[in-house]
Design a protein around this motif. Structure first.
Motif, PDB file in Angstrom:
ATOM      1  N   ALA A 164       4.240  12.923   8.342  1.00  0.00           N
ATOM      2  CA  ALA A 164       5.225  13.693   7.587  1.00  0.00           C
ATOM      3  C   ALA A 164       5.126  13.448   6.086  1.00  0.00           C
ATOM      4  N   ALA A 165       4.533  12.323   5.706  1.00  0.00           N
ATOM      5  CA  ALA A 165       4.413  11.988   4.283  1.00  0.00           C
ATOM      6  C   ALA A 165       3.013  11.452   4.005  1.00  0.00           C
ATOM      7  N   PRO A 166       2.004  12.325   4.022  1.00  0.00           N
ATOM      8  CA  PRO A 166       0.625  11.869   3.790  1.00  0.00           C
ATOM      9  C   PRO A 166       0.308  11.591   2.328  1.00  0.00           C
ATOM     10  N   ALA A 167       1.152  12.080   1.420  1.00  0.00           N
ATOM     11  CA  ALA A 167       0.943  11.851  -0.019  1.00  0.00           C
ATOM     12  C   ALA A 167       2.241  11.317  -0.616  1.00  0.00           C
ATOM     13  N   LEU A 168       2.149  10.217  -1.373  1.00  0.00           N
ATOM     14  CA  LEU A 168       3.329   9.563  -1.923  1.00  0.00           C
ATOM     15  C   LEU A 168       3.083   9.141  -3.364  1.00  0.00           C
ATOM     16  N   THR A 169       4.148   9.157  -4.162  1.00  0.00           N
ATOM     17  CA  THR A 169       4.083   8.619  -5.517  1.00  0.00           C
ATOM     18  C   THR A 169       4.344   7.118  -5.455  1.00  0.00           C
ATOM     19  N   LEU A 170       4.102   6.436  -6.557  1.00  0.00           N
ATOM     20  CA  LEU A 170       4.382   5.005  -6.611  1.00  0.00           C
ATOM     21  C   LEU A 170       5.851   4.718  -6.314  1.00  0.00           C
ATOM     22  N   THR A 171       6.733   5.536  -6.878  1.00  0.00           N
ATOM     23  CA  THR A 171       8.171   5.341  -6.665  1.00  0.00           C
ATOM     24  C   THR A 171       8.520   5.505  -5.191  1.00  0.00           C
TER      25      THR A 171
END
Length: 239
Positions: A17-24
């Motif tokens: 569901a979340a394959p790409a994430l920011t550092l935050t």
């Protein structure tokens, strides 16, 4: 937490569901300070375990895929199974899957599909509860009784109104698989589909299971001979 545990938490933050994430976002998901997250993510990206997109988001890197491909339960099994999986897929034109048991879950090591096949949630490398899938029921039917007891004692995730969550009913389904050699999971993951599974054996016993995922309105018994034939073929190749 050890450094290793923190690194694993960072990698575990990424999901289907979340394959790409920011550092935050990674920091929030792991509970790590942003400065620590920045340092760990930088080291992982430098090694190739993570990749940074132009948008600034991070994704799992190809280096991890290379390492994961070395897992012995996936590589040798997949190579020997592929001809039979491809034949089953070509004959039926439906989704074909191969999986192994890992605790209370199954891990899919291969999946073949077409654009007009019924939709499924799985992909190679993904996990699903063993109790709700055709491959999972086929594997539980031949698993250590202590493991089966532990799986049935734990809460069972419900996906649809047809998902079986009652331990007594699940035990009955597992017993039926032992009796017939075929596992049926009807609309347990999605209401539009059902799966027909069968165990795969090597010289030591059951090591994997394959399944075909078909529309909910299809007759699963018409696919049983093909599924069993493919499972026997893979078993002979492994032995």
């Amino acid at each position: 937490m050890s450094v290793t545990a923190r690194v694993l938490d960072v990698l575990g933050a990424f999901t289907d569901a979340a394959p790409a994430l920011t550092l935050t976002e990674i920091s929030k998901r792991t509970g790590l300070p942003l400065t620590t997250t920045h340092r760990l993510v930088g080291e992982l990206a430098g090694w190739g375990a993570l990749e940074r997109a132009e948008s600034g988001e991070y994704r799992i890197g190809l280096r991890l895929w290379e390492v994961g491909a070395l897992a012995p339960r996936g590589t040798g099994l997949r190579e020997r199974a592929m001809p039979y999986l491809e034949d089953l897929h070509e004959v039926t034109r439906h989704n074909v899957q191969l999986a192994v048991l890992d605790g209370a879950e199954v891990v899919y090591v291969e999946r073949l599909t077409t654009h007009d096949a019924v939709s499924i949630r799985t992909r190679a490398g993904s996990r699903m509860p063993a109790t709700a899938t055709g491959v999972g029921l086929a594997l539980l039917a031949h698993a250590d009784p202590a493991l089966v007891d532990a799986v049935l004692a734990a809460p069972v995730r419900r996906f649809t109104p047809r998902t079986v969550t009652d331990p007594a009913e699940l035990r009955r389904l597992i017993g039926e698989v032992r009796r017939t050699g075929v596992a049926l999971s009807v609309q347990q993951i999605e209401l539009v589909s059902q799966s027909v599974g069968a165990p795969v054996r090597d010289a030591t016993g059951v090591v994997a299971a394959l399944s075909i995922v078909i529309p909910a309105e299809a007759n699963p018994h018409s696919y049983t001979p093909a599924v069993l034939a493919a499972a026997r073929g893979i078993s002979r190749a492994l032995r």
